[in-house]
Design a protein around this motif. Structure first.
Motif, mmCIF file in Angstrom:
data_model
loop_
_atom_site.group_PDB
_atom_site.id
_atom_site.type_symbol
_atom_site.label_atom_id
_atom_site.label_comp_id
_atom_site.label_asym_id
_atom_site.label_seq_id
_atom_site.Cartn_x
_atom_site.Cartn_y
_atom_site.Cartn_z
ATOM 1 N N THR A 541 0.811 -1.220 0.000
ATOM 2 C CA THR A 541 0.000 0.000 0.000
ATOM 3 C C THR A 541 0.846 1.273 0.000
ATOM 4 O O THR A 541 0.282 2.377 0.024
ATOM 5 C CB THR A 541 -0.958 0.032 1.204
ATOM 6 N N LEU A 542 2.147 1.146 -0.061
ATOM 7 C CA LEU A 542 2.970 2.355 -0.196
ATOM 8 C C LEU A 542 2.723 3.037 -1.537
ATOM 9 O O LEU A 542 3.067 4.209 -1.719
ATOM 10 C CB LEU A 542 4.460 2.007 -0.045
ATOM 11 N N SER A 543 2.113 2.325 -2.475
ATOM 12 C CA SER A 543 1.793 2.904 -3.789
ATOM 13 C C SER A 543 0.322 3.271 -3.914
ATOM 14 O O SER A 543 -0.149 3.551 -5.021
ATOM 15 C CB SER A 543 2.166 1.916 -4.899
ATOM 16 N N LEU A 544 -0.414 3.279 -2.792
ATOM 17 C CA LEU A 544 -1.856 3.569 -2.827
ATOM 18 C C LEU A 544 -2.092 5.047 -2.512
ATOM 19 O O LEU A 544 -2.056 5.458 -1.352
ATOM 20 C CB LEU A 544 -2.590 2.682 -1.820
ATOM 21 N N PRO A 545 -2.362 5.865 -3.525
ATOM 22 C CA PRO A 545 -2.412 7.313 -3.320
ATOM 23 C C PRO A 545 -3.724 7.840 -2.750
ATOM 24 O O PRO A 545 -3.988 9.037 -2.826
ATOM 25 C CB PRO A 545 -2.178 7.854 -4.733
ATOM 26 N N VAL A 546 -4.543 6.951 -2.169
ATOM 27 C CA VAL A 546 -5.745 7.404 -1.463
ATOM 28 C C VAL A 546 -5.680 7.021 0.015
ATOM 29 O O VAL A 546 -6.653 7.179 0.748
ATOM 30 C CB VAL A 546 -7.023 6.815 -2.095
ATOM 31 N N SER A 547 -4.531 6.524 0.444
ATOM 32 C CA SER A 547 -4.343 6.116 1.828
ATOM 33 C C SER A 547 -3.328 7.057 2.474
ATOM 34 O O SER A 547 -2.196 7.161 1.997
ATOM 35 C CB SER A 547 -3.845 4.663 1.879
ATOM 36 N N PRO A 548 -3.731 7.749 3.540
ATOM 37 C CA PRO A 548 -2.882 8.799 4.127
ATOM 38 C C PRO A 548 -1.503 8.288 4.519
ATOM 39 O O PRO A 548 -1.337 7.116 4.829
ATOM 40 C CB PRO A 548 -3.666 9.222 5.368
ATOM 41 N N ALA A 549 -0.498 9.183 4.549
ATOM 42 C CA ALA A 549 -0.624 10.608 4.221
ATOM 43 C C ALA A 549 0.262 10.939 3.018
ATOM 44 O O ALA A 549 -0.034 11.845 2.252
ATOM 45 C CB ALA A 549 -0.196 11.471 5.400
ATOM 46 N N ILE A 550 1.341 10.183 2.823
ATOM 47 C CA ILE A 550 2.202 10.385 1.663
ATOM 48 C C ILE A 550 2.549 9.023 1.073
ATOM 49 O O ILE A 550 2.985 8.108 1.773
ATOM 50 C CB ILE A 550 3.473 11.189 2.028
ATOM 51 N N LYS A 551 2.290 8.862 -0.222
ATOM 52 C CA LYS A 551 2.538 7.592 -0.900
ATOM 53 C C LYS A 551 3.311 7.861 -2.188
ATOM 54 O O LYS A 551 3.635 9.012 -2.510
ATOM 55 C CB LYS A 551 1.216 6.879 -1.189
#
Length: 570
Positions: A541-551
């Protein structure tokens, strides 16, 4: 009247009184016809079973989950879930849609299983926009209109593009929502850490369900505003369960899994959440209720979720209600799993029917160490030092916090190897633009070696994190060689790998094989120092840009709240 099946001497769960009642159960044509006694003069059967005072409860219903999270195909998932007492799921196939678009969804839908698999229409493919990430497929309002005609579509899948939802009435996501409203189907949400007026706008648009991580405050606010909550494992805390129980909020939530990894699926699914709810203070009767009745009601599946005349005869027989020991699972009145004899194989597919075009989907050339050099623009370089943004992993969540670190620069190349940071890189894998983006990661992560995957939410580009470029390059190249999956490397040696050749996200191998390989990947990540309750999900999920706060995506670092790309350099 001659009927299909009679099971005598049972403790039958009644959803309406939320308690067990002693009696017999009569089944005909795959449905319950009578529950209780005093029927012998009117109903008979050649197939009579003594229930031996076992507990009968409805089959478990999971209304928010992703089959792809189990890294397997629907047929294999069906076999595994049935064993855990799950008889109905509502799957959001947005992972396969991010890789293949509507064709991937259709490939999943065509798979007919003994387990009832209904689907939500992926609403956010990509999860944000093409400005913030590159995906293989895209779901627009045209695809949504087409999918709404399918009979096993029950809802609009989780709406993630929060900014466009509340700020632009004419945005693509609002057009999708409006089309879905016309069909009067539930609209599922994804709104972590959204509150106040923002939350009101979100619900005002019509999205009134949420499955993301909850606190007592978020549960109170969301339920107060009419939102239905799907409680996944990471939301099941003592405080949250106490709040729900003490306020008698059972009509307003259900248990849901969201993501169950392959190595966990072989051991449990929604049944594990039922047991966890009881451990945290919920009565078993109420835990059953929110794993059967309320999820069915939310998805308007009024033909199931309770043991009553006319309802589909999906049920579980349990020896011990406290330990939730599953003895047998029935689907449409037929035994499909028995603890002693296993699955009734005649009901389950033995081979994958996926078309060959869904294999070999990685369109990325082999890389070299030079492809991993982080070049610092001259304007950021101050006396051979530069301040960089970092992604700080928050322990035991999929969230990150923004931090910063000061690093040396040599010949315009960032010198990160001797810092407390790992380098993370995302390579666009669909052959569209050849994007490469870099970031720095801190926290209880790998201290040596590298880990790489194409199972990178939700865009599923090639993502690699490492402590040295040699291991990172090897991990990426091996990943390309076997058409995607997961791999862990140390000292130029592969420690563990899992091949996911269908879209780089799922495998058609038996779930037991996939689970064993994934377990070895997980262990190898721990060996390198990754410390998290779910190392796989944390990294992916480090590449999930809808999961806070910086991806991070192939476009760069993403400030999730502002929905914009920000520079690695400050």
């Amino acid at each position: 009247m001659e009927v299909q099946l009679i099971i005598k001497n049972l403790k039958v769960y009644n959803s309406y009184f939320k308690k067990f009642i002693q009696g017999d159960v009569v089944i005909n044509d795959g449905k319950f016809i009578h529950i209780g006694n005093n029927y012998e003069d009117r109903l008979s059967s050649k197939n009579i079973i003594d229930g031996n005072n076992k507990y009968m409860i409805p089959g478990l219903i999971d209304i928010h989950m992703h089959i792809e999270s189990s890294m397997t195909i629907p047929s294999e998932f069906s076999k595994a879930a049935i064993k855990q007492g799950v008889t109905t799921v509502v799957a959001d196939p947005h992972e396969i849609a991010n890789v293949f678009g509507i064709e991937g969804i259709k490939e999943f839908i065509k798979s007919k299983e003994k387990l009832d698999i209904f689907y939500g229409i992926p609403s956010s493919v990509p999860s944000t926009s093409n400005h913030l990430e590159t995906t293989g497929g895209e779901i627009t309002v045209n695809e949504v209109k087409e999918l709404l005609s399918y009979e096993n579509i029950l809802c609009l899948g989780e709406v993630m593009n929060f900014k466009d939802l509340i700020e632009d009435e004419n945005s693509a996501i609002n057009n999708i929502i409006n089309v879905s409203k016309d069909k009067k189907i539930p609209l599922e949400g994804h709104c972590p850490k959204i509150d106040g007026v923002d939350l009101s706008f979100y619900i005002y648009r019509g999205v009134n369900g949420d499955h993301t991580q909850q606190s007592v405050a978020s549960l109170e606010e969301k339920i107060k505003n009419g939102m239905f909550i799907e409680m996944q494992h990471k939301s099941m805390t003592t405080e949250n369960i106490k709040f729900l129980v003490e306020n008698n909020l059972y009509e307003h939530f259900a248990l849901a899994t969201d993501d169950v990894m392959a190595d966990k699926l072989t051991k449990g699914h929604l049944n594990e959440l039922v047991k966890e709810a009881v451990n945290l203070g919920m009565s078993i009767e109420n835990a059953i209720y929110v794993a059967t009745y309320t999820p069915a009601k939310r998805m308007r599946l009024f033909d199931r979720g309770t043991i009553a005349p006319g309802k589909i005869a999906d049920f579980i027989l349990l020896d011990d209600i406290k330990n939730f020991d599953i003895y047998e699972v029935y689907k449409n009145g037929e035994a499909v799993f028995n603890r002693c004899n296993g699955l009734k194989e005649k009901y389950f597919m033995k081979k994958s029917n996926f078309h060959k075009k869904f294999y070999n989907s990685i369109k990325l050339n082999q890389i070299t160490k030079e492809n991993l050099l982080v070049r610092v623009p001259q304007k950021y370089n101050n006396n051979n030092k530069v301040t960089c943004r970092t992604m700080n992993i928050m322990k035991n969540t999929t969230f990150t916090e923004e931090g910063e670190v000061s690093l040396d620069v040599e010949n315009n190349i960032l010198k990160w190897e001797n810092s407390n940071c790992a380098l993370i890189a995302v390579f666009e894998r669909y052959g569209k633009n050849n994007n490469v983006a870099f970031g720095l990661v801190q926290g209880e992560i790998i201290k040596e070696g590298a880990v790489a995957t194409t199972w990178a939410h939700d865009n599923h580009n090639v993502m690699v994190m490492g402590r040295n470029v040699e291991d990172m390059a090897l991990a990426v190249n091996k990943l390309i060689d076997f058409n995607g999956g997961y791999i862990v490397v140390k000292d130029n040696n592969v420690l563990a790998k899992l091949e996911l050749p269908i879209g780089g996200i799922v495998s058609d191998e038996p779930i037991e094989v996939v689970g064993e390989k994934l377990g070895k990947v997980r262990s190898a990540m721990k060996e390198l120092g990754y410390n998290h309750m779910n190392e796989i999900m944390s990294f992916s999920t480090l590449s999930l840009p809808v999961s806070p706060a910086i991806k991070i995506t192939d476009k760069g670092l993403i400030d999730v709240k502002k929905c914009k790309v920000v520079s690695l350099f400050k």
